[in-house]
Structure formats: C-alpha cells, structure tokens
Design an enzyme around this catalytic site. Structure first.
Site, mmCIF file in Angstrom:
data_model
loop_
_atom_site.group_PDB
_atom_site.id
_atom_site.type_symbol
_atom_site.label_atom_id
_atom_site.label_comp_id
_atom_site.label_asym_id
_atom_site.label_seq_id
_atom_site.Cartn_x
_atom_site.Cartn_y
_atom_site.Cartn_z
ATOM 1 C CB THR A 163 21.597 12.667 10.651
ATOM 2 O OG1 THR A 163 20.914 10.835 9.590
ATOM 3 C CG2 THR A 163 22.348 12.115 11.041
ATOM 4 C CD GLU A 376 25.467 7.866 3.427
ATOM 5 O OE1 GLU A 376 26.171 7.352 2.835
ATOM 6 O OE2 GLU A 376 26.199 8.354 4.509
HETATM 7 C C1 LIG Z 1 17.997 7.133 11.186
HETATM 8 C C2 LIG Z 1 17.954 7.609 9.963
HETATM 9 C C3 LIG Z 1 18.817 8.174 9.040
HETATM 10 C C4 LIG Z 1 18.397 8.868 8.548
HETATM 11 N N1 LIG Z 1 19.239 9.971 8.197
HETATM 12 C C5 LIG Z 1 18.726 10.685 7.267
HETATM 13 C C6 LIG Z 1 19.419 12.163 6.664
HETATM 14 O O1 LIG Z 1 20.295 12.425 6.531
HETATM 15 N N2 LIG Z 1 19.487 12.183 4.766
HETATM 16 C C7 LIG Z 1 18.179 11.323 4.745
HETATM 17 O O2 LIG Z 1 18.195 12.046 3.318
HETATM 18 N N3 LIG Z 1 17.826 10.444 4.562
HETATM 19 C C8 LIG Z 1 17.854 10.243 5.496
HETATM 20 N N4 LIG Z 1 17.776 8.752 6.346
HETATM 21 C C9 LIG Z 1 16.672 8.114 5.234
HETATM 22 C C10 LIG Z 1 16.592 6.790 4.915
HETATM 23 O O3 LIG Z 1 18.174 7.349 3.970
HETATM 24 C C11 LIG Z 1 15.965 6.446 4.249
HETATM 25 O O4 LIG Z 1 15.433 5.209 5.346
HETATM 26 C C12 LIG Z 1 16.497 4.403 3.366
HETATM 27 O O5 LIG Z 1 16.827 5.563 2.264
HETATM 28 C C13 LIG Z 1 15.386 3.497 2.827
HETATM 29 O O6 LIG Z 1 14.564 4.780 2.172
HETATM 30 P P1 LIG Z 1 12.980 4.134 2.236
HETATM 31 O O7 LIG Z 1 13.046 4.265 4.585
HETATM 32 O O8 LIG Z 1 12.002 5.282 2.104
HETATM 33 O O9 LIG Z 1 12.519 2.655 1.791
HETATM 34 P P2 LIG Z 1 11.468 2.336 1.515
HETATM 35 O O10 LIG Z 1 12.680 3.255 0.266
HETATM 36 O O11 LIG Z 1 10.272 2.275 1.137
HETATM 37 O O12 LIG Z 1 12.679 1.199 1.222
HETATM 38 C C14 LIG Z 1 11.558 -0.056 2.205
HETATM 39 C C15 LIG Z 1 11.671 -1.211 1.946
HETATM 40 O O13 LIG Z 1 12.293 -2.242 0.312
HETATM 41 C C16 LIG Z 1 13.286 -2.608 0.708
HETATM 42 N N5 LIG Z 1 13.438 -1.648 -1.711
HETATM 43 C C17 LIG Z 1 13.123 -0.615 -1.557
HETATM 44 N N6 LIG Z 1 12.995 -0.665 -3.115
HETATM 45 C C18 LIG Z 1 13.805 -1.731 -3.513
HETATM 46 C C19 LIG Z 1 14.273 -2.667 -4.565
HETATM 47 N N7 LIG Z 1 14.494 -1.878 -5.291
HETATM 48 N N8 LIG Z 1 14.285 -4.279 -4.661
HETATM 49 C C20 LIG Z 1 14.981 -4.512 -3.199
HETATM 50 N N9 LIG Z 1 13.978 -4.007 -1.582
HETATM 51 C C21 LIG Z 1 14.090 -2.813 -2.528
HETATM 52 C C22 LIG Z 1 14.549 -1.675 1.086
HETATM 53 O O14 LIG Z 1 15.426 -2.189 1.006
HETATM 54 C C23 LIG Z 1 13.720 -1.128 2.910
HETATM 55 O O15 LIG Z 1 14.048 -2.456 2.962
HETATM 56 C C24 LIG Z 1 17.711 8.443 7.309
HETATM 57 C C25 LIG Z 1 16.974 7.618 8.579
HETATM 58 C C26 LIG Z 1 16.962 6.881 9.528
HETATM 59 C C27 LIG Z 1 16.494 5.731 10.259
#
Ligand SMILES: Cc1cc2nc3c(=O)[nH]c(=O)nc-3n(C[C@H](O)[C@H](O)[C@H](O)COP(=O)(O)OP(=O)(O)OC[C@H]3O[C@@H](n4cnc5c(N)ncnc54)[C@H](O)[C@@H]3O)c2cc1C
Length: 399
Positions: A163, A376
């Site tokens: 972000t 978050e």
């Molecule tokens: C617009 C936007 C802004 C963002 N800003 C920032 C930022 O400023 N800094 C930063 O570091 N990140 C940022 N993010 C990243 C965000 O924090 C991550 O997308 C989020 O933490 C999920 O990680 P992932 O996308 O890798 O999904 P994954 O971890 O791959 O998860 C995919 C799906 O599986 C589910 N899942 C994963 N593990 C489990 C579990 N153990 N049990 C049940 N379900 C599970 C998740 O809930 C999700 O639905 C941003 C994302 C977006 C879209």
C-alpha cells in the site's frame, strides 16, 4: 469498566472528522476512482499535520513513563482513532489510505524505532512491505534476505501488494537475517526511496480503493546503513521478537475494522435515504413479524453495523487501557471485514439500478470495502487467531 457513551471530546472529533470527510473526501471520491494511481494532490494539506506520532512520555512522580507500556492508561487515543477512521472512510477509504505520512510503516516505526531513527525517519511517509509472491497469510515464511556486509545490510527479494508503494518516502521491509532460525530470524529494515537496487516494479490495477497505489518492490543487492534495522539485530532462539512485531497488528486491526465501519455506514445511509424517498417509512416501533422483507433486511444490517462497532470499540478501549487485545482485535476485524462486505453488497441489491449506477457511490463502496476483509490478515486468518485464543492452542497446534 467500559463506558459506551461518547465523551464530549469524542463527539467533537466525530463531528469534525465527518465535516472533513464530507467537504474534502466525498467531492473527489469518484474522480480518483476513475483516475487510478493519480496522486490526490488535495490531500497535501494533511502533510503538515501529525496524523500519526509517538505519544509523548509523561512524567509521573518524577519518573518517565512510556504510555505504550502494557498497563499504562491512555485515555481514549485509540478509541478516538477508530472514530476518526470511521468518519474519514465514510468519506472515502482509498483516500484515507492515501493520507500523507500515515502508512502502516509509520505505525511500525512509531512502535519500535530508537530516538535517533525517529529523528531521521519520523516525519517521512512509510509503507510496510511484508507480503511476497510465496508468503501472504503465513508471514513467517518470507524469503527476502538481509545480510550484514561491513557497515551495511544487503537486501534481496520481492515484495508485492504494498500500500502506498509509490507515494511513500521510505519502506519498512521485512526480511530474514537467518533462514535457518525461522521466525526468530525475521527483522524489519527501513529502506529509503532512491537507494540503488531498490525498485518500484509495477502498480496493481484493482477492483477497489483505486485511489491508492498498491505496488511491487524488487530488492536487488540493495545496500542500506547498518543502523536502518528496526529493533535488535540479534537472532534469539525464540520467537518472542517476531511475536512482538506481530503485536503491531493488535493495534492496527481495530483500525481496519473501523475502515469497514465507515464504508458500510456510508452504504447504509445512502440506502436508507433512497428507501425513504421511495415512500417506505422505516418504523422501529413496528413488530418485526409485521414488516416487509426489505425493512427486515435493513434492520438486520443496521444491527450488524452496531455489532461491528461495539467489537471495534471494545478492542480499541482495551488498547487504551493497556490490556492485551489479540483476541478482541481479531474478533473485531473478522466481524467488520466480513459483515461490511456482505452489507455493502446487500445495499446494492436493495438499491436496484441505483446500486450499480456510476452516478452514485454505492457500487464503489461495494468494491472498496472488500479490502478490509483481506489486508492485515484475511477473515479466515482472524478466525484462526480467535480459535487459537479460545482453545489455547499455539500457531503450531492450529494452522
Ligand atoms: C489492496 C491490497 C493492499 C495490500 N497492502 C499490503 C501492504 O501494505 N503490505 C503488505 O505486506 N501486504 C499488503 N497486502 C497483502 C495482504 O496482506 C495479503 O494479500 C493477505 O495477507 C493475504 O495473503 P495472500 O494474498 O498471499 O493470500 P494467501 O495467504 O495465499 O491466502 C489465500 C486464501 O487462503 C486463505 N488461507 C490462507 N491460510 C489459511 C489458513 N491457515 N486457514 C484458512 N484459510 C487460509 C486466506 O484467507 C485466503 O482466502 C495487500 C493486499 C491488497 C489486496
């Protein structure tokens, strides 16, 4: 004892912030949604304001007190922040995220920086880069590395979905100094824009919060001064340090919950206005078994909004009173992110064509609110944290 009545000061904050949202954010909301990534120059007026700052140490009995210490009383500062954020997001969530010098990286710096680091970086806009192509929810598995070489750290890796990636002045980058140490090896580093080897690779085109610039960083042998590490460089054979960093989220999750509150309330306010304009009188005295399904749906959404707010306020109130709020912060975020998403969708259902027309903001709120259930820590991850707390399981026992 929790007191749910707003103090006069809180009411003034709420009204003041609503005025700002109404006069400064709403009028430019559609423009910056249509013009993705364009910097909202109107927000420059906030640059001189210290939106986020380290609470001043207070003297008590001649002794210096750190108000962030558990047990220290900070009447109302976090609660006031949740109220501020709800009002500003009633105006526009993407623009709230674009307020200068108020990034997630700033929260991390305020929490752990030394006085020297505060002096150097305290007035800069800081993004927070944790997520990687192979590490999102499981932030303990990041692979970006930091190696000490003389008086410099050398960073290598890729960070995605950051972000304010372009607008910020500095980035707080999570990296491992020792992969074999697992979570104990993860540290955070301040990287200034313009450092050789530090590149903004691309900006994302997104469904919602399009006024905010979400981007990818590439670190390729990026050298930063040894002093730019946040916290101790020592790798202890325990995960206490990592847990400490994760505690930042106990402070920020109630704020994300408040973001959803603001957007959701905006959608409900607009829907109420249109329902009433169509001649339906919302009468709270009526027997719930004797109302139309539209009215029933609306009352249920209002009740859920109230539940979102009460959970959010409780978690913020606990912070204000130095209480450990890991469970409550996750409950607030889980409820608020999920319900906000559902309510904004339902409002668009009830609004019919007005819900999808770009002449109004309801369709935008439906797109914007979704992020509050993702960043978050996703809703699913919040449920995991709640379950671990209630069942007294560790993160190893319940994954
Ligand atoms: C617009 C936007 C802004 C963002 N800003 C920032 C930022 O400023 N800094 C930063 O570091 N990140 C940022 N993010 C990243 C965000 O924090 C991550 O997308 C989020 O933490 C999920 O990680 P992932 O996308 O890798 O999904 P994954 O971890 O791959 O998860 C995919 C799906 O599986 C589910 N899942 C994963 N593990 C489990 C579990 N153990 N049990 C049940 N379900 C599970 C998740 O809930 C999700 O639905 C941003 C994302 C977006 C879209």
């Amino acid at each position: 004892m929790i007191n749910l009545e707003m103090t006069q000061k809180m009411i003034e904050i709420k009204n003041g912030m609503n005025g700002v949202a109404q006069s400064m954010l709403r009028p430019i909301s559609r423009h910056y949604d249509d013009n993705e990534h364009q910097y909202p120059k109107e927000l420059d007026v906030f640059r001189s304001m210290k939106i986020m700052s380290r609470p001043k140490k207070k003297k008590k009995d001649g002794e210096e007190q750190n108000p962030d210490k558990p047990g220290a009383k900070k009447p109302g500062s976090n609660l006031a922040m949740t109220i501020t954020i709800e009002e500003m997001c009633w105006g526009d969530l993407g623009l709230l995220l674009s307020l200068p010098n108020a990034g997630l990286g700033n929260a991390a710096i305020i929490a752990v920086a030394t006085d020297e680091q505060m002096e150097q970086f305290g007035n800069k806009w800081a993004s927070m880069a944790i997520t990687e192509p192979g590490a999102g929810s499981d932030s303990g598995s990041i692979t970006t590395t930091a190696k000490l070489d003389g008086n410099e750290w050398v960073l290598n890796g890729e960070k995605i979905f950051v972000t304010c990636a372009e607008r910020c002045d500095i980035a707080v980058i999570w990296a491992t100094v020792d992969k074999s140490a697992g979570k104990a090896g993860i540290k955070s580093f301040i990287v200034e824009k313009g450092r050789p080897g530090f590149k903004l690779d691309k900006l994302e085109h997104k469904l919602g919060i399009r006024s905010n610039d979400t981007g990818t960083y590439v670190l390729d042998d990026c050298r930063i001064p040894k002093e730019n590490i946040l916290g101790s460089p020592e790798v202890k054979q325990s995960t206490e340090g990592f847990k400490g960093v994760m505690k930042t989220f106990d402070n920020t999750r109630p704020l994300v919950a408040s973001m959803s509150l603001g957007v959701t309330r905006a959608a409900l306010d607009f829907t109420r206005e249109k329902i009433e304009e169509s001649g339906i009188k919302l009468d709270y005295e009526k027997n719930p078994n004797n109302v139309s399904s539209l009215e029933k749906e609306f009352y249920l959404m209002e009740a859920n909004l109230e539940a979102m707010r009460l959970l959010t306020w409780r978690s913020a109130w606990m912070m204000d009173n130095g209480e450990f709020n890991n469970l409550e912060a996750s409950m607030a975020k889980a409820k608020s992110g999920r319900q906000g998403t559902l309510i904004c969708q339902k409002c668009c259902d009830l609004l019919g064509p007005l819900g999808l027309s770009c002449d109004h903001l309801a369709e935008k709120w439906m797109r914007d609110v979704k992020i509050t259930d993702i960043f978050e820590g996703t809703g699913q991850i919040q449920h995991l944290i709640v379950a671990r707390n209630i069942l007294e399981f560790s993160s190893k026992q319940l994954k």
